[in-house]
Design a protein around this motif. Sequence first.
Motif, PDB file in Angstrom:
ATOM      1  N   THR A 176     -29.553  19.121 -16.277  1.00 48.38           N
ATOM      2  CA  THR A 176     -29.437  20.035 -14.987  1.00 48.38           C
ATOM      3  C   THR A 176     -28.113  19.914 -14.383  1.00 48.38           C
ATOM      4  O   THR A 176     -27.408  21.075 -13.939  1.00 48.38           O
ATOM      5  CB  THR A 176     -30.819  19.822 -13.850  1.00 48.38           C
ATOM      6  OG1 THR A 176     -31.921  19.970 -14.746  1.00 48.38           O
ATOM      7  CG2 THR A 176     -30.488  20.857 -12.758  1.00 48.38           C
ATOM      8  N   LEU A 177     -27.778  18.596 -13.922  1.00 45.99           N
ATOM      9  CA  LEU A 177     -26.501  18.676 -13.369  1.00 45.99           C
ATOM     10  C   LEU A 177     -25.555  18.876 -14.406  1.00 45.99           C
ATOM     11  O   LEU A 177     -24.348  19.337 -13.783  1.00 45.99           O
ATOM     12  CB  LEU A 177     -26.425  17.140 -12.649  1.00 45.99           C
ATOM     13  CG  LEU A 177     -27.471  17.001 -11.552  1.00 45.99           C
ATOM     14  CD1 LEU A 177     -27.204  15.376 -11.008  1.00 45.99           C
ATOM     15  CD2 LEU A 177     -27.142  17.737 -10.458  1.00 45.99           C
ATOM     16  N   GLU A 178     -25.483  18.520 -15.647  1.00 44.65           N
ATOM     17  CA  GLU A 178     -24.533  18.771 -16.500  1.00 44.65           C
ATOM     18  C   GLU A 178     -24.190  20.296 -16.593  1.00 44.65           C
ATOM     19  O   GLU A 178     -23.217  20.505 -16.781  1.00 44.65           O
ATOM     20  CB  GLU A 178     -24.468  18.057 -17.729  1.00 44.65           C
ATOM     21  CG  GLU A 178     -24.504  16.756 -17.985  1.00 44.65           C
ATOM     22  CD  GLU A 178     -24.974  15.880 -19.321  1.00 44.65           C
ATOM     23  OE1 GLU A 178     -25.468  16.863 -20.102  1.00 44.65           O
ATOM     24  OE2 GLU A 178     -24.652  14.767 -19.445  1.00 44.65           O
ATOM     25  N   SER A 179     -25.455  21.237 -16.690  1.00 42.42           N
ATOM     26  CA  SER A 179     -25.361  22.478 -16.855  1.00 42.42           C
ATOM     27  C   SER A 179     -24.480  23.325 -15.669  1.00 42.42           C
ATOM     28  O   SER A 179     -23.947  23.977 -15.631  1.00 42.42           O
ATOM     29  CB  SER A 179     -26.572  23.231 -17.141  1.00 42.42           C
ATOM     30  OG  SER A 179     -27.467  23.098 -15.628  1.00 42.42           O
ATOM     31  N   ALA A 180     -24.575  22.449 -14.366  1.00 40.41           N
ATOM     32  CA  ALA A 180     -23.822  22.997 -13.218  1.00 40.41           C
ATOM     33  C   ALA A 180     -22.529  22.449 -12.925  1.00 40.41           C
ATOM     34  O   ALA A 180     -21.518  23.163 -12.506  1.00 40.41           O
ATOM     35  CB  ALA A 180     -24.539  22.674 -12.041  1.00 40.41           C
TER      36      ALA A 180
END
Length: 312
Positions: A176-180
Amino acid sequence: MTVEERADGEPAAPGDLPAAEAHGTDPAPLDVVVVTGLSGAGKNTAGRVLEDLGFFVVDNLPPALLQPMVELGARGDVHRFAAVVDVRSRAFSSDLQESIRLLAEAGHRPRVVYVHARNEVLIRRYESNRREHPLQGSGRLADGIEAERELLTGIAGEADLWVDTSDLNVHQLRATLESAFVDHDAPPQVVATVLSFGFKYGLPLDADLVVDARFLPNPHWVPELRPMTGRDAEVRDYVLGQDHAGEFLDEYMKVLGLLLPGYRREGKRYLTLAVGCTGGKHRSVAIAEEFARRLTAEGVAANARHRDLGRE
């Protein structure tokens, strides 16, 4: 050029000015991520993920210190800064919102990640760790959670990203954080350490993969090579010039080519490839250096280290 004056009216010496001003340049704006949210929801885990993504991360930073820390980083070699901000006072929310506003006015790029979870999930996590909620006081655990939700209402409403960790495992939170925060044209890379070692001193405990270089002839038995190490050109050429050495390196690089995408996909960011020989002086050192060179040529951030070199 004008000469600045200090508060006492005297000319300011270069040493009296901040580093950026002394050199006549303004500090570069930073990407700033503030991780906040409910206690027990996974803020510190989120901070560790951001650290793996290349952010300089500070845990449990008081809101009042956010702007000074960012300005200090901007004058150094920090390009991406993240802070995990926790509940410390009733002024928490307003202090943090003001700090974020000041950062934006200063030209930085602050973003807020609000990490939360359902009450029953938070209660279960606290009970499993036998910890008290920081706002619980003499009340129940649920009272502390509700008090914190109310305290964070302002900053939660202004967050750039909400992350509900109720049903997420660590890998899903990372994704989730990588996608952001990852440039999708440049996915996060695995950082590889190629570690030479001597089997007679024991296996490295932190090794993910172990390669045995003892199938190659030992330079120890060549008198002129014995005092040298695998870093010396003569030893390197001797080891890499042996039958099957090049073939072995080629084939194992193919194995790594299969493994590395899977490691990235599973959120593994650090790989230790251990290369062993008898004493960790000749064969393993030369092979480790060559692995690091080839990995670097393939675009992998790799470095060679030698655990037992010089131990004999």
